[in-house]
Design a protein around this motif. Structure first.
Motif, PDB file in Angstrom:
ATOM      1  N   ALA A 184      -0.854  12.442  -7.055  1.00 56.37           N
ATOM      2  CA  ALA A 184      -1.443  11.312  -6.334  1.00 56.37           C
ATOM      3  C   ALA A 184      -0.467  10.146  -6.250  1.00 56.37           C
ATOM      4  O   ALA A 184      -0.386   9.466  -5.219  1.00 56.37           O
ATOM      5  CB  ALA A 184      -2.736  10.876  -7.019  1.00 56.37           C
ATOM      6  N   SER A 185       0.275   9.909  -7.320  1.00 59.55           N
ATOM      7  CA  SER A 185       1.223   8.796  -7.328  1.00 59.55           C
ATOM      8  C   SER A 185       2.246   8.947  -6.215  1.00 59.55           C
ATOM      9  O   SER A 185       2.544   7.993  -5.484  1.00 59.55           O
ATOM     10  CB  SER A 185       1.922   8.717  -8.685  1.00 59.55           C
ATOM     11  N   ALA A 186       2.779  10.156  -6.043  1.00 61.35           N
ATOM     12  CA  ALA A 186       3.778  10.395  -4.991  1.00 61.35           C
ATOM     13  C   ALA A 186       3.154  10.251  -3.606  1.00 61.35           C
ATOM     14  O   ALA A 186       3.742   9.631  -2.706  1.00 61.35           O
ATOM     15  CB  ALA A 186       4.395  11.775  -5.160  1.00 61.35           C
ATOM     16  N   ALA A 187       1.961  10.807  -3.414  1.00 56.26           N
ATOM     17  CA  ALA A 187       1.328  10.774  -2.093  1.00 56.26           C
ATOM     18  C   ALA A 187       0.900   9.360  -1.711  1.00 56.26           C
ATOM     19  O   ALA A 187       1.161   8.892  -0.594  1.00 56.26           O
ATOM     20  CB  ALA A 187       0.123  11.712  -2.076  1.00 56.26           C
ATOM     21  N   TYR A 188       0.248   8.653  -2.631  1.00 60.78           N
ATOM     22  CA  TYR A 188      -0.236   7.311  -2.316  1.00 60.78           C
ATOM     23  C   TYR A 188       0.930   6.359  -2.086  1.00 60.78           C
ATOM     24  O   TYR A 188       0.872   5.469  -1.219  1.00 60.78           O
ATOM     25  CB  TYR A 188      -1.124   6.776  -3.432  1.00 60.78           C
ATOM     26  N   GLY A 189       1.994   6.525  -2.871  1.00 62.61           N
ATOM     27  CA  GLY A 189       3.168   5.681  -2.669  1.00 62.61           C
ATOM     28  C   GLY A 189       3.786   5.892  -1.304  1.00 62.61           C
ATOM     29  O   GLY A 189       4.237   4.938  -0.654  1.00 62.61           O
ATOM     30  N   GLU A 190       3.800   7.145  -0.840  1.00 61.61           N
ATOM     31  CA  GLU A 190       4.342   7.425   0.485  1.00 61.61           C
ATOM     32  C   GLU A 190       3.475   6.811   1.579  1.00 61.61           C
ATOM     33  O   GLU A 190       3.996   6.270   2.565  1.00 61.61           O
ATOM     34  CB  GLU A 190       4.450   8.935   0.703  1.00 61.61           C
ATOM     35  N   GLU A 191       2.160   6.851   1.406  1.00 60.74           N
ATOM     36  CA  GLU A 191       1.291   6.217   2.400  1.00 60.74           C
ATOM     37  C   GLU A 191       1.512   4.709   2.426  1.00 60.74           C
ATOM     38  O   GLU A 191       1.576   4.103   3.504  1.00 60.74           O
ATOM     39  CB  GLU A 191      -0.181   6.517   2.124  1.00 60.74           C
ATOM     40  N   ASP A 192       1.659   4.092   1.255  1.00 67.89           N
ATOM     41  CA  ASP A 192       1.934   2.651   1.210  1.00 67.89           C
ATOM     42  C   ASP A 192       3.222   2.326   1.959  1.00 67.89           C
ATOM     43  O   ASP A 192       3.287   1.358   2.735  1.00 67.89           O
ATOM     44  CB  ASP A 192       2.037   2.177  -0.237  1.00 67.89           C
ATOM     45  N   ALA A 193       4.258   3.146   1.705  1.00 68.87           N
ATOM     46  CA  ALA A 193       5.540   2.909   2.371  1.00 68.87           C
ATOM     47  C   ALA A 193       5.418   3.100   3.881  1.00 68.87           C
ATOM     48  O   ALA A 193       5.991   2.348   4.673  1.00 68.87           O
ATOM     49  CB  ALA A 193       6.600   3.852   1.802  1.00 68.87           C
ATOM     50  N   PHE A 194       4.645   4.110   4.281  1.00 67.64           N
ATOM     51  CA  PHE A 194       4.493   4.385   5.706  1.00 67.64           C
ATOM     52  C   PHE A 194       3.731   3.259   6.405  1.00 67.64           C
ATOM     53  O   PHE A 194       4.049   2.893   7.541  1.00 67.64           O
ATOM     54  CB  PHE A 194       3.772   5.710   5.891  1.00 67.64           C
ATOM     55  N   ARG A 195       2.738   2.730   5.741  1.00 61.98           N
ATOM     56  CA  ARG A 195       1.989   1.624   6.340  1.00 61.98           C
ATOM     57  C   ARG A 195       2.900   0.415   6.565  1.00 61.98           C
ATOM     58  O   ARG A 195       2.797  -0.270   7.597  1.00 61.98           O
ATOM     59  CB  ARG A 195       0.804   1.252   5.452  1.00 61.98           C
ATOM     60  N   ALA A 196       3.815   0.180   5.613  1.00 64.18           N
ATOM     61  CA  ALA A 196       4.777  -0.909   5.791  1.00 64.18           C
ATOM     62  C   ALA A 196       5.737  -0.592   6.942  1.00 64.18           C
ATOM     63  O   ALA A 196       6.083  -1.463   7.745  1.00 64.18           O
ATOM     64  CB  ALA A 196       5.552  -1.133   4.497  1.00 64.18           C
ATOM     65  N   THR A 197       6.159   0.684   7.019  1.00 61.41           N
ATOM     66  CA  THR A 197       7.034   1.109   8.106  1.00 61.41           C
ATOM     67  C   THR A 197       6.355   0.936   9.448  1.00 61.41           C
ATOM     68  O   THR A 197       6.968   0.479  10.424  1.00 61.41           O
ATOM     69  CB  THR A 197       7.437   2.584   7.907  1.00 61.41           C
ATOM     70  N   LEU A 198       5.082   1.298   9.513  1.00 63.02           N
ATOM     71  CA  LEU A 198       4.349   1.137  10.767  1.00 63.02           C
ATOM     72  C   LEU A 198       4.307  -0.318  11.200  1.00 63.02           C
ATOM     73  O   LEU A 198       4.480  -0.631  12.384  1.00 63.02           O
ATOM     74  CB  LEU A 198       2.927   1.678  10.616  1.00 63.02           C
TER      75      LEU A 198
END
Length: 875
Positions: free
Chosen positions: A359-373
């Motif tokens: 979960a830590s890896a997946a949620y962190g990637e979503e956080d990063a992607f939201r910032a990228t978006l």
């Protein structure tokens, strides 16, 4: 019947028929031609090619697989998915066609009460390769299948391979007639939706060569033995036995889809032609991709910009974006990933045990992607606004390389606006970047990327006798010399060369540990060893600089490892294990290593974790590590079977492939127990000391700690002590009062900065009032155009707000690098909008009230151009 039960019955059926049940291999493929295991037979490929002797003649497995060639089709049809499970039974030179056909038929037609699947035999069809009379005869004469339900098909359909050079052979596929409600009559060639394929029996007897497509490749010979490789799609069989339409509706996938529908307020399948409705497509994408991401991270893949990590990143981001397109703007993975865990844990319990890391890896990637978006979407929108036809490759590459905006997302967003992207040009730029990076890396290593010449040395002289664990010195013979990738007979003074010895004490770089340094000494020559590598399994190469004389082919040399270098390397590698154990002691078992590097006196370790470590936590980790050194834990090395190592809880690096016999390094027994091939100290106290020097993020859900060990730790702490002494002297305070004194100085500085901002605001307000009072009247609109060295956005808003609200107003502030236009409500009521005005004189983006862009080519004259533009556009 639940999917886990389908799996259990399959394995039990074949175990009762003499097959060894083999656990699924990790999804990251050991085969260098593949990113992921994409078929059940991949782990058995060396046995089928005769490269290795199998430990059994019959095997059965349920193999996790990922295929991403059709990722863009996922969700658009109900037949495409990225993650799937393949039930398989295998024979290595044992039984062949008749037994394989009998085993399959018995399982699928046996009643449920007898451990079978209970399928109606009258609804099963079989296909065979058009030239395979033997298989057709077995189905007709042994099984009793009517000839009209035996279909002959061509190479593209009924001749199987992995898609790359390797084992291949004719195959026989099994289909089940789901009934007229699923399509028209006529067998698999008429309708493969109605006649669903569920099992493929491959009669593996040939080796294929290079080629493209499913039938454009040569057969280069026969395999050493005739083998059987079958693949039953677990999800397809589950769909048949659960009475659902497709793989998205089985018990391991449908709950994810339902949760996504609930979150987004959509109703799956509520419309006619649901396969094509965008909402249903997106819900299927979410269900497939979330489950795939769970399985990939579970097997140790982490989001990255290259290779397997990029595939995972793309899958996660496609799932998140599909949820956003469905109308769900909040973080989606915390709502969906636990559902995927609950559906898959009955078959893979380790997913539940390791879910915190996943979960830590997946949620962190979503956080990063939201910032990228947030950042990339604005830039992409601006670029698309200026695009006619096709977005240039350079723009797509800049978005990817600078802002992390993935090319597939760029393509999707552009397509939604009816635009193309120069993808071939983008790929060319990416390839060029990779070539440069690879060339740079290779130049720092052996300087030689082609392993063919090394393989020739291995074939001629045999493997290197590697003695790094036993000694620091060997008497060796030079077996090969390469310069610039070319075999030579000698390396003169001052030259760089790659030298192969028959035996070596040098540790070759691997497992995160840097290679040894040292010397090669001949009777009349000396060479400095700069790097040591294993370009191919069994061979060790030494990159050397000849510092005297000439190293010649066949010469006897003394290979000598620098003992100080090796000591520092041992301290650093053992220190890496200690820091890892300390992190897990303080943070918990989710803080699992995902990569490391160590060299003499230095280590870095990447681990799964979300959020930074506070100074207090860092100190606690550092103290736990040094307590282990003070306790002088023994460092023990043991060899054992991989199964035994897993049984006792030895930690392995996710995604790595290990031999059946592994090396386990223990520090303090179970306190630190890891699979490792590095060099280590004998007792923990020999590390000396460990000092953490930094901690930072290195990606979504991943942190990195760096530390120094041994004498380097002492030097680091001495420098810190000297630095504190100098600071204390400069601020005139005792060391123990430094925090309070520095805090007081910082507060004084903040007070001065606040006063400066207040004075600047007063000056800006005065300037705004002056400019507002001198506004020009342009067709009934108050217009202010001014050049400024101040913040143009702040000034434009100040001036606009200083003009009475009932009076339409437009303000343009021209700074050295940007132009800002601000429009009030009254002016917008007259048909004026900031973004439209900005595009009328240049480019940029923004809203109706404020817009900003670079200085137009007209320069300062743009202020006059704007006045004319306002006059022409005002209602």
């Amino acid at each position: 019947m639940r999917t886990a039960e389908v799996k259990r019955r399959f394995l039990a059926h074949f175990e009762a028929r003499g097959h060894t049940v083999v656990p699924s291999a990790p999804l990251p493929a050991a085969d260098p031609t593949l990113l992921f295991v994409n078929a059940g037979m991949v782990p058995f490929k060396p046995y089928m090619l005769g490269q290795e002797t199998p430990p059994y003649t019959r095997a059965a497995s349920v193999q996790k697989c990922v295929r991403t060639l059709d990722i863009d089709e996922v969700g658009k049809t109900t037949r495409h998915g990225t993650f799937f499970q393949m039930n398989g039974n295998f024979s290595f030179g044992d039984y062949f066609k008749e037994e394989a056909i009998r085993f399959a038929w018995d399982l699928v037609t046996a009643p449920l009460s007898e451990g079978g699947y209970g399928l109606d035999a009258d609804r099963i069809w079989a296909s065979v390769y058009r030239e395979d009379d033997e298989a057709a005869g077995l189905w007709r004469d042994v099984i009793g299948l009517p000839a009209e339900r035996i279909v002959r098909r061509g190479k593209a359909d009924n001749f199987w391979s992995m898609g790359v050079p390797g084992p291949s052979g004719p195959c026989s596929e099994l289909f089940y007639d789901r009934g007229p409600e699923f399509g028209r009559e006529g067998g698999p060639e008429a309708d493969e939706d109605r006649y669903m394929e569920f099992w493929n029996l491959v009669f593996m007897q040939y080796e294929r060569g290079e080629g493209t497509g499913k039938d454009d490749y040569p057969i280069v010979g026969e395999l050493p033995a005739r083998n059987i490789d079958t693949g039953m799609g677990l999800e397809r069989m589950a769909a048949l036995l659960q009475g659902v339409d497709n793989l998205y509706e089985v018990d391991e996938t449908r709950p994810i889809l339902d949760r996504a529908a609930e979150l987004t307020g959509k109703v799956y399948g509520a419309r006619a032609a649901m396969d094509r409705h965008p909402d249903d497509v997106r819900l299927r994408v979410v269900a497939d991709h979330v489950r795939t991401a769970l399985m990939l991270i579970g097997d140790g893949v982490t989001p990255a910009n290259e290779g397997r990590g990029y595939v995972l990143r793309r899958i996660l981001r496609r799932a998140v974006r599909a949820m956003r397109l469905l109308g769900f703007a909040d973080p989606a993975l915390p709502e969906l990933l636990p559902v995927a865990r609950d559906t898959m844990a009955p078959s893979y319990p380790e997913l539940a045990a390791d879910f915190e890391r996943i979960a830590s890896a997946a949620y962190g990637e979503e956080d990063a992607f939201r910032a990228t978006l947030r950042q990339g979407s604005a830039l992409l929108d601006e670029a698309l606004d200026a695009t006619r036809g096709s977005l240039p490759a350079s723009t797509a590459f800049r978005l990817h390389d600078t802002y992390g905006f993935p090319i597939d997302l760029t393509v999707e967003i552009a397509a939604e606006r009816g635009l193309d992207v120069d993808v071939p040009g983008f790929r060319a730029l990416m390839d060029e970047q990779r070539r440069r990076a690879k060339a740079d890396a290779q130049a720092k290593k052996s300087g030689h990327a082609d392993v063919g010449p090394f393989r020739a040395v291995l074939d001629e002289s045999g493997p290197t006798e590697w003695l790094a664990y036993e000694t620091l010195d060997t008497e060796s013979t030079v077996q090969a010399i390469f310069r610039d990738g070319v075999p030579v007979t000698s390396a003169p003074d001052g030259s760089l060369a790659v030298v192969v010895l028959d035996r070596t004490p040098f540790y070759a770089e691997s497992g995160g540990q840097d290679s040894d340094a040292g010397r090669l000494e001949a009777s009349d020559a000396v060479a400095e060893v700069l790097d040591v590598q294993r370009p191919i399994k069994g061979l060790v190469t030494h990159l050397v600089r000849v510092t005297g004389g000439e190293i010649a082919l066949g010469a006897r040399v003394r290979a000598h490892v620098d003992p100080e270098w090796r000591l520092g390397a041992r301290q650093a590698h053992s220190g890496t294990h200690v820091v890892h154990a300390a992190l897990r002691q303080v943070l918990g078992p989710a803080a699992l290593q995902s990569g490391s590097y160590n060299r003499p006196g230095y280590l870095r370790l990447d681990f799964a974790w979300r959020g930074g470590l506070s100074p207090a936590i860092r100190s606690e980790v550092e103290e736990a590590a040094n307590v282990a050194l003070r306790r002088d834990y023994p460092v023990d090395v043991r060899y054992m079977s991989l199964a035994r190592a897993r049984e006792i809880g030895a930690l392995a690096l996710f995604g790595e492939t290990y031999d059946e016999t592994v090396r386990v390094v223990e520090i303090g027994g179970a306190w630190s127990r890891e699979l490792c091939g590095g060099t280590h100290v004998e007792r923990a106290a020999q590390i000396g000391s460990i000092a953490l020097t930094s901690e930072a993020s290195v990606g979504a859900g991943r942190r990195r700690v760096e530390a120094v060990t041994g004498i380097e730790a002492f030097r680091y702490l001495a420098r810190e002590r000297d630095l504190v002494a100098r600071v204390a002297e400069q601020v005139g305070a005792p060391r123990d009062e430094l925090p309070e004194r520095i805090a007081a100085l910082v507060e004084r500085l903040k007070t001065v900065e606040r006063e400066n901002r207040r004075l600047l605001d007063e000056r800006t307000a005065g300037e705004a009032a002056r400019l507002a009072s001198g506004a020009l009247d342009v067709a009934g609109v108050a217009y202010v155009g001014t050049a400024t060295d101040a913040d143009p956005r702040a000034l434009a808003r100040r001036v606009r707000d200083a003009i009475p609200a009932r009076r339409p107003a437009v303000v343009a502030a021209l700074a050295p690098k940007s132009l800002v236009i601000a429009v009030n409500d009254a002016a917008r009521g007259r048909g004026l909008a900031a973004a439209d005005l900005l595009r009328g004189v240049g480019r940029g983006g923004g809203g109706d009230d404020v817009a900003q862009g670079p200085v137009p080519e007209s320069g300062a004259d743009v202020l006059n151009v704007l006045a004319d533009l306002i006059g022409s556009r005002v209602d």
